[in-house]
Design a protein around this motif. Sequence first.
Motif, mmCIF file in Angstrom:
data_model
loop_
_atom_site.group_PDB
_atom_site.id
_atom_site.type_symbol
_atom_site.label_atom_id
_atom_site.label_comp_id
_atom_site.label_asym_id
_atom_site.label_seq_id
_atom_site.Cartn_x
_atom_site.Cartn_y
_atom_site.Cartn_z
ATOM 1 N N ASN A 92 -5.115 -9.689 2.323
ATOM 2 C CA ASN A 92 -5.733 -9.951 1.019
ATOM 3 C C ASN A 92 -5.376 -8.872 0.006
ATOM 4 O O ASN A 92 -5.144 -9.166 -1.169
ATOM 5 N N GLU A 93 -5.322 -7.626 0.448
ATOM 6 C CA GLU A 93 -4.924 -6.533 -0.450
ATOM 7 C C GLU A 93 -3.500 -6.737 -0.952
ATOM 8 O O GLU A 93 -3.201 -6.497 -2.125
ATOM 9 N N ARG A 94 -2.640 -7.175 -0.055
ATOM 10 C CA ARG A 94 -1.255 -7.430 -0.450
ATOM 11 C C ARG A 94 -1.177 -8.594 -1.435
ATOM 12 O O ARG A 94 -0.398 -8.564 -2.382
ATOM 13 N N LEU A 95 -2.012 -9.614 -1.215
ATOM 14 C CA LEU A 95 -2.064 -10.744 -2.136
ATOM 15 C C LEU A 95 -2.515 -10.286 -3.524
ATOM 16 O O LEU A 95 -1.960 -10.723 -4.540
ATOM 17 N N ILE A 96 -3.480 -9.400 -3.576
ATOM 18 C CA ILE A 96 -3.933 -8.856 -4.852
ATOM 19 C C ILE A 96 -2.797 -8.118 -5.546
ATOM 20 O O ILE A 96 -2.579 -8.262 -6.754
#
Length: 71
Positions: A43-47
């Motif tokens: 999710n952090e990478r998606l952000i």
Amino acid sequence: MIYDPKDLELARRQVIIDRQMICAQQCLIDGMLTRGEPVGLANERLIKFTQDLRNHCFDQDLIQASIRLQR
């Protein structure tokens, strides 16, 4: 700064790549959720990908506006 159509094309390609990266990351997250795996880092990478897209869209708009003003 003076931009030309090549700069705009490069910016457009980057936006397309960013969108592809976001789609791929969302698919990865969906698969991880299905398998019950933790998705925090994904999710952090998606952000990060989403922020990159926002920045590249801004750059694209800036280049496009600059080219229009040069005409």
